[in-house]
Design an enzyme around this catalytic site. Structure first.
Site, PDB file in Angstrom:
ATOM      1  N   TYR A   1       0.861  -1.184   0.000  1.00  0.00           N
ATOM      2  CA  TYR A   1       0.000   0.000   0.000  1.00  0.00           C
ATOM      3  C   TYR A   1       0.891   1.226   0.000  1.00  0.00           C
ATOM      4  CZ  TYR A   1      -3.434   3.425   1.637  1.00  0.00           C
ATOM      5  OH  TYR A   1      -4.251   4.523   1.763  1.00  0.00           O
TER       6      TYR A   1
ATOM      7  N   ASP B   1       9.308   2.303  -0.361  1.00  0.00           N
ATOM      8  CA  ASP B   1       8.323   3.047   0.420  1.00  0.00           C
ATOM      9  C   ASP B   1       8.588   2.708   1.888  1.00  0.00           C
ATOM     10  OD1 ASP B   1       6.180   3.894   1.882  1.00  0.00           O
ATOM     11  OD2 ASP B   1       4.669   3.270   0.419  1.00  0.00           O
TER      12      ASP B   1
ATOM     13  N   LYS C   1       5.038   9.379   8.476  1.00  0.00           N
ATOM     14  CA  LYS C   1       4.786   8.897   9.840  1.00  0.00           C
ATOM     15  C   LYS C   1       5.811   9.392  10.872  1.00  0.00           C
ATOM     16  CE  LYS C   1       1.989   5.030   8.211  1.00  0.00           C
ATOM     17  NZ  LYS C   1       0.586   5.182   8.559  1.00  0.00           N
TER      18      LYS C   1
HETATM   19  N1  HOZ Z   1      -3.982   3.106   5.800  1.00  0.00           N
HETATM   20  C1  HOZ Z   1      -3.468   3.607   7.010  1.00  0.00           C
HETATM   21  C2  HOZ Z   1      -2.589   2.646   7.717  1.00  0.00           C
HETATM   22  N2  HOZ Z   1      -1.960   1.650   6.944  1.00  0.00           N
HETATM   23  C3  HOZ Z   1      -4.593   3.994   7.893  1.00  0.00           C
HETATM   24  C4  HOZ Z   1      -4.398   5.323   8.438  1.00  0.00           C
HETATM   25  C5  HOZ Z   1      -5.540   5.808   9.352  1.00  0.00           C
HETATM   26  O1  HOZ Z   1      -6.656   5.346   9.238  1.00  0.00           O
HETATM   27  O2  HOZ Z   1      -5.276   6.680  10.149  1.00  0.00           O
END
Ligand code: HOZ
Length: 427
Positions: A144, A239, A267
């Site tokens: 992702y 990534d 992050k």
């Molecule tokens: N897709 C994000 C974590 N892999 C989720 C982030 C969120 O919902 O804050």
């Protein structure tokens, strides 16, 4: 457990926000029942608006490696905010963060700060395309990279949680240039490259998959990708939005000693404030406007608060013993969980790299996205609520990682193992 205030808050939020949340997985729909609304966090704990306390392993989905409201980070934000929150002009602190990233991450010689991981991957790919003059990109099934149109093909995280193959709203034409191959399979990469010779701009992947649970690379896999891409003049992009400063100070690339051409971060480098970054070889980064012709911009890019929180976080992470401490706490937790599943005869695959960990409810070994998809998500749902009811917060999805932070104490870990053992007994 009392949760009437969270329920009321969710009923209200759904009137104004799609699904009642600002990012899909947060709405708990794949674990049934309603989400908990959070009032505050401190150290290893979060507290919801009904007054319940949880030991937190979501860590805001990865950024909070120092735990909640870490004093030096909060103080840095506070002292910066009083002098203004945004200028749309350069500040010395941006250079300080950039220099820290260049010094820490082997592949980064120059770096651009953006506002999220999504912006970082989208921009890195644009640069790779501009640099190579090629259109196609290669990604890995289950990785992702944020919600970029053409990266939502076979994506992990929320896309996997909700069982979607792709996303609506993405014209077929946009995804036409995205090729997808399985993780841990260098032959598939080789075949895709041979079938599209001289057309692929970049290969982008999470060096440790962190959005289909946790899937580490097989020994030698990343080196093989490095060799193949180099052979074909393809830009290799790691990534490291999740793994950067998480598995090691220099990220997965220093953990595995494989240097890509470009790296995406996010992050942790914002210490819990919105941030992203992409960087790489100077030769490639020279393509970025105004030096080059690849355009990328942002009103809040390099935001003083985010940059200051990031610097304070990275300063703490640079201190001796931090990663050993994270490793020891996470190892103790993983061992406790493995003993608990064994004790109750539950089929489980435990996966961990440093302070990222995952318990899959499957008898299979999970080495790629298809392996992760064999996990029993209904079983996870019961386990999830078993933990919540015992004051332990993990992500509401079988496919989202758990994160141990520097401030999880031995007592937190022991209490978590105890809660998990009880939750597993009731499955
Ligand atoms: N897709 C994000 C974590 N892999 C989720 C982030 C969120 O919902 O804050």
């Amino acid at each position: 457990m009392e949760s009437s205030k969270s329920l009321a808050a969710w009923q209200k939020s759904q009137q104004f926000i799609p699904g009642g949340v600002n990012s899909p997985v947060r709405n708990f729909s794949k674990v049934g029942r309603h989400p908990r609304f959070i009032e505050r966090g401190e150290g290893s704990k979060i507290y919801d608006i009904d007054g319940n306390e949880y030991i937190d392993y979501v860590a805001s989905w990865g950024p909070l490696v120092l735990g909640h409201a870490y004093p030096s980070v909060i103080e840095a934000i506070r002292s910066t905010a009083v002098n203004g929150t945004s200028f749309g002009a350069p500040t010395p602190r941006e250079t300080e963060l950039a220099e820290t990233l260049v010094t820490a991450v082997p592949s980064i010689e120059q770096v651009r700060l953006v506002n999220s991981g999504t912006e970082a991957t989208m921009s890195a790919i644009r640069v790779a395309r501009g640099y190579t003059g090629r259109d196609k990109i290669l990604k890995i099934d289950g990785c992702y990279h944020g919600h970029v149109d053409y990266l939502l093909a076979k994506a992990g995280s929320g896309v996997a949680t909700f069982g979607l193959s792709d996303s609506g709203g993405v014209p077929e034409d946009f995804a036409r240039n995205t090729l997808t191959v399985p993780f841990n399979n260098p032959d598939a990469v080789r075949e895709a490259i041979e079938a599209n010779s001289d057309e692929i701009a970049c290969l982008i992947l999470e060096p440790i998959m962190g959005n289909m649970g946790i899937i580490p690379p097989r020994e030698g896999y990343l080196n093989q990708l490095r060799e193949i891409t180099e052979e074909h003049g393809i830009v290799l992009i790691f990534d490291e939005v999740i793994t950067g400063f998480r598995v090691a100070y220099g990220g997965a690339q220093s953990y595995y000693n494989v240097t890509p051409d470009m790296t995406c971060l996010g992050k942790i480098i914002g210490g819990g404030l919105p941030v992203g970054a992409y960087g790489g070889k100077r030769d490639i980064m020279r393509c970025v406007a105004p030096e080059g012709d690849v355009y990328q911009a942002g009103t809040l890019s390099g935001n003083p608060l985010a940059v200051t929180a990031g610097i304070a976080t990275l300063k703490r992470l640079a201190e001796p013993g931090v990663y050993e401490h994270l490793e020891n706490s996470a190892a103790a937790l993983a061992e406790g969980l493995a003993e608990a599943t064994q004790k109750h005869g539950i089929d489980a695959w435990h996966s961990r790299v440093g302070s990222m960990l995952m318990l899959y409810f499957t008898p299979e070994s999970v080495t790629d996205a298809d392996g992760a998809r064999t996990a029993d998500t209904e079983r996870f749902q019961h386990y999830f609520w078993g933990l919540i009811e015992r004051g332990v917060s993990v992500a509401p999805s079988q496919f989202e990682a758990g994160f141990v932070s520097l401030v999880h104490s031995e007592e937190d870990i022991n209490n978590t193992v105890q809660a998990a053992t009880q939750a597993l007994a009731n499955l």
